[in-house]
Design an enzyme around this catalytic site. Structure first.
Site, PDB file in Angstrom:
ATOM      1  N   LYS A  77      60.609   5.683  58.878  1.00 24.39           N
ATOM      2  CA  LYS A  77      60.680   6.856  58.007  1.00 24.39           C
ATOM      3  C   LYS A  77      61.266   6.393  56.682  1.00 24.39           C
ATOM      4  O   LYS A  77      62.097   5.473  56.655  1.00 24.39           O
ATOM      5  CB  LYS A  77      61.603   7.909  58.632  1.00 24.39           C
ATOM      6  CG  LYS A  77      61.457   9.286  58.047  1.00 24.39           C
ATOM      7  CD  LYS A  77      60.533  10.138  58.882  1.00 24.39           C
ATOM      8  CE  LYS A  77      60.406  11.536  58.336  1.00 24.39           C
ATOM      9  NZ  LYS A  77      59.581  12.393  59.183  1.00 24.39           N
ATOM     10  N   GLY A 177      62.435  29.852  60.359  1.00 26.46           N
ATOM     11  CA  GLY A 177      61.748  29.092  59.293  1.00 26.46           C
ATOM     12  C   GLY A 177      60.259  29.371  59.315  1.00 26.46           C
ATOM     13  O   GLY A 177      59.568  28.988  60.250  1.00 26.46           O
ATOM     14  N   GLY A 179      57.883  28.343  57.114  1.00 26.47           N
ATOM     15  CA  GLY A 179      57.224  27.489  56.124  1.00 26.47           C
ATOM     16  C   GLY A 179      55.857  27.066  56.602  1.00 26.47           C
ATOM     17  O   GLY A 179      55.171  27.815  57.295  1.00 26.47           O
ATOM     18  N   VAL A 181      54.814  24.881  58.861  1.00 22.22           N
ATOM     19  CA  VAL A 181      54.606  24.858  60.314  1.00 22.22           C
ATOM     20  C   VAL A 181      54.929  26.227  60.930  1.00 22.22           C
ATOM     21  O   VAL A 181      54.125  26.786  61.684  1.00 22.22           O
ATOM     22  CB  VAL A 181      55.467  23.773  60.994  1.00 22.22           C
ATOM     23  CG1 VAL A 181      55.234  23.775  62.494  1.00 22.22           C
ATOM     24  CG2 VAL A 181      55.150  22.392  60.429  1.00 22.22           C
TER      25      VAL A 181
HETATM   26  P1  NAI Z   1      58.743  23.798  55.083  1.00 16.84           P
HETATM   27  O1  NAI Z   1      59.670  23.333  54.043  1.00 16.84           O
HETATM   28  O2  NAI Z   1      57.343  24.181  54.721  1.00 16.84           O
HETATM   29  O3  NAI Z   1      59.375  25.068  55.852  1.00 16.84           O
HETATM   30  C1  NAI Z   1      60.710  25.185  56.196  1.00 16.84           C
HETATM   31  C2  NAI Z   1      61.074  26.660  56.040  1.00 16.84           C
HETATM   32  O4  NAI Z   1      62.368  26.849  56.563  1.00 16.84           O
HETATM   33  C3  NAI Z   1      61.099  27.123  54.576  1.00 16.84           C
HETATM   34  O5  NAI Z   1      60.312  28.309  54.432  1.00 16.84           O
HETATM   35  C4  NAI Z   1      62.586  27.372  54.321  1.00 16.84           C
HETATM   36  O6  NAI Z   1      62.813  28.418  53.402  1.00 16.84           O
HETATM   37  C5  NAI Z   1      63.067  27.743  55.716  1.00 16.84           C
HETATM   38  N1  NAI Z   1      64.507  27.573  55.946  1.00 16.84           N
HETATM   39  C6  NAI Z   1      65.357  26.635  55.449  1.00 16.84           C
HETATM   40  N2  NAI Z   1      66.602  26.845  55.914  1.00 16.84           N
HETATM   41  C7  NAI Z   1      66.533  27.923  56.751  1.00 16.84           C
HETATM   42  C8  NAI Z   1      67.475  28.617  57.541  1.00 16.84           C
HETATM   43  N3  NAI Z   1      68.762  28.250  57.589  1.00 16.84           N
HETATM   44  N4  NAI Z   1      67.057  29.690  58.248  1.00 16.84           N
HETATM   45  C9  NAI Z   1      65.768  30.092  58.211  1.00 16.84           C
HETATM   46  N5  NAI Z   1      64.825  29.458  57.473  1.00 16.84           N
HETATM   47  C10 NAI Z   1      65.204  28.398  56.755  1.00 16.84           C
HETATM   48  O7  NAI Z   1      58.743  22.668  56.227  1.00 16.84           O
HETATM   49  P2  NAI Z   1      57.687  22.454  57.392  1.00 16.84           P
HETATM   50  O8  NAI Z   1      56.697  21.439  56.994  1.00 16.84           O
HETATM   51  O9  NAI Z   1      57.232  23.783  57.889  1.00 16.84           O
HETATM   52  O10 NAI Z   1      58.595  21.758  58.507  1.00 16.84           O
HETATM   53  C11 NAI Z   1      59.519  22.522  59.282  1.00 16.84           C
HETATM   54  C12 NAI Z   1      60.309  21.585  60.170  1.00 16.84           C
HETATM   55  O11 NAI Z   1      59.418  20.902  61.049  1.00 16.84           O
HETATM   56  C13 NAI Z   1      61.077  20.487  59.424  1.00 16.84           C
HETATM   57  O12 NAI Z   1      62.286  20.257  60.104  1.00 16.84           O
HETATM   58  C14 NAI Z   1      60.184  19.267  59.539  1.00 16.84           C
HETATM   59  O13 NAI Z   1      60.912  18.073  59.498  1.00 16.84           O
HETATM   60  C15 NAI Z   1      59.568  19.491  60.904  1.00 16.84           C
HETATM   61  N6  NAI Z   1      58.286  18.844  61.083  1.00 16.84           N
HETATM   62  C16 NAI Z   1      57.252  19.143  60.255  1.00 16.84           C
HETATM   63  C17 NAI Z   1      56.026  18.538  60.418  1.00 16.84           C
HETATM   64  C18 NAI Z   1      54.861  18.900  59.552  1.00 16.84           C
HETATM   65  O14 NAI Z   1      53.718  18.527  59.906  1.00 16.84           O
HETATM   66  N7  NAI Z   1      55.061  19.614  58.450  1.00 16.84           N
HETATM   67  C19 NAI Z   1      55.805  17.521  61.472  1.00 16.84           C
HETATM   68  C20 NAI Z   1      56.947  17.343  62.352  1.00 16.84           C
HETATM   69  C21 NAI Z   1      58.141  17.954  62.131  1.00 16.84           C
END
Ligand code: NAI
Length: 350
Positions: A77, A177, A179, A181
């Site tokens: 990473k 969250g 976002g 995913v």
């Molecule tokens: P993203 O940044 O699109 O979404 C994260 C969401 O969580 C955002 O909408 C943010 O406002 C929200 N958030 C942050 N702090 C928060 C809290 N305390 N309470 C509630 N919501 C909160 O990220 P994404 O891509 O959706 O990834 C989500 C998680 O999954 C991350 O931890 C990432 O490392 C993990 N992940 C993502 C992958 C991918 O394909 N995008 C693959 C494997 C793991």
């Protein structure tokens, strides 16, 4: 390029680019199964220690994730520590990052992660072939891996509920969250007939998902206390700790966030409370499957087939855990150890 010595990782490289306002940290945890594969995270960490800790634990998690998903690659990473946000010129930063990857000669292959995008990876691609997560071309897989991660978590959740003979239809799921995913997961769950409770620190985001899927909104601080069947952490790592575990009402925890357990003891705490935790690196492998198969020039059909296997894999881990009276995270860890050890033997014999 400066090498940081650790007892835990094969190699960790540091490149300080004060002129670009960033420091690059590239952590190669293990190349035993193949080149280290894992995304690049760009973040404003509070200190270099914090950035390094993240690079180390995320790259170790990639070794487990890639081994268990039988991808034939190792774990790595990279972290791009944003030290001076005002200075960031993305073209210059990702050009420099691509040059670092090229210098590593294929020992590490990257893709997008939190804070980086398909567009950033296209800039990296101008410097090196060792990058995935690029736009799809024709039938070839590619693009944002998040929908595949969401699909894998969905299959994992379905499999976890099925161990107690329960369907997703009619189950309630709390998603932390919404976002890339979490939002995609909400869509799949709503379509499958699950009830949704959601939270996000972005009010716009949570309002949009609630309106689209008829979800109830919870305060971010209260999501773990929701009386639901499944809790899906899809925001941050280390959210499962002594304090939060004591408040969890759900019977299952199945989510996308990396490194959900704050410490290994928290796996024990969940088990002691009777909460069935599907290890994050088992459930969230969909994205890495997509970028790796893209890198290999494979199709979306193959990606879908491999992401679907996450369901049976989860079922198997949960069955073994029940038979042996062990927590699922311990069973998953033993499987990873076995895969790595078997490969070490083959390599020595060869
Ligand atoms: P993203 O940044 O699109 O979404 C994260 C969401 O969580 C955002 O909408 C943010 O406002 C929200 N958030 C942050 N702090 C928060 C809290 N305390 N309470 C509630 N919501 C909160 O990220 P994404 O891509 O959706 O990834 C989500 C998680 O999954 C991350 O931890 C990432 O490392 C993990 N992940 C993502 C992958 C991918 O394909 N995008 C693959 C494997 C793991």
């Amino acid at each position: 390029m400066f090498e940081i010595q650790t007892d835990t990782h094969e190699a960790v490289y540091r490149v300080d680019r004060a002129d670009l306002g960033v420091t690059f940290l590239v952590a190669l945890h293990s190349t035993r199964l193949g080149p280290a594969f894992g995304g690049a995270r760009m973040w404003r960490y509070g200190s270099e220690d914090e950035a390094l800790r993240d690079a180390l634990r995320l790259s170790e998690g990639m070794t487990y994730k890639n081994a268990l998903a039988e991808l034939g690659v190792g774990g790595g990473k990279s972290v791009i520590w944003v030290r001076e946000p005002g200075k960031i010129d993305r073209r210059a930063v990702f050009t420099a990052f691509g040059q670092i990857l090229e210098e590593l000669g294929g020992r590490y292959i990257t893709a997008e992660d939190v804070g980086t995008s398909v567009g950033d990876m296209q800039i990296v691609r101008e410097q090196t072939l060792n990058v995935a997560g690029l736009p799809p071309e024709g039938d070839r897989a590619g693009g944002d891996p998040s929908p595949w991660t969401a699909l894998g978590v969905f299959h994992a959740m379905e499999a976890a509920l099925a161990t107690k003979g329960r369907p997703l239809a009619g189950a309630t799921v709390a998603v932390q969250g919404c976002g890339a995913v979490g939002g995609g997961l909400c869509a799949l769950l709503a379509k499958a007939g699950a009830g949704l409770v959601i939270s996000d620190v972005s009010e716009d985001r949570v309002a949009q998902i609630a309106a689209t899927h008829g979800a109830r909104v919870a305060r971010p601080a209260a999501i773990f206390e929701e009386p639901v069947d499944v809790l899906a952490p899809c925001a941050l790592g280390a959210v499962l700790n002594a304090d939060s575990i004591a408040r969890i009402q759900a019977s299952y925890v199945v989510g996308a966030a990396n490194n959900q357990l704050a410490t290994p003891d928290d796996g024990e705490r969940l088990a002691a409370r009777g909460v069935l935790y599907v290890p994050d690196y088992v459930a969230n492998a969909g994205g890495i499957i997509s970028v790796l198969e893209e890198y290999r020039g494979q199709s979306n059909e193959l990606v879908e087939e491999k992401v679907r296997v996450i369901g049976p894999r989860v079922r198997k881990i949960l069955q073994v855990a029940e038979q042996q009276g062990r927590a699922p995270y311990q069973v998953a860890q033993s499987l990873v150890d076995k895969i790595l050890a078997a490969h070490a033997r083959t390599t020595i014999e060869a």
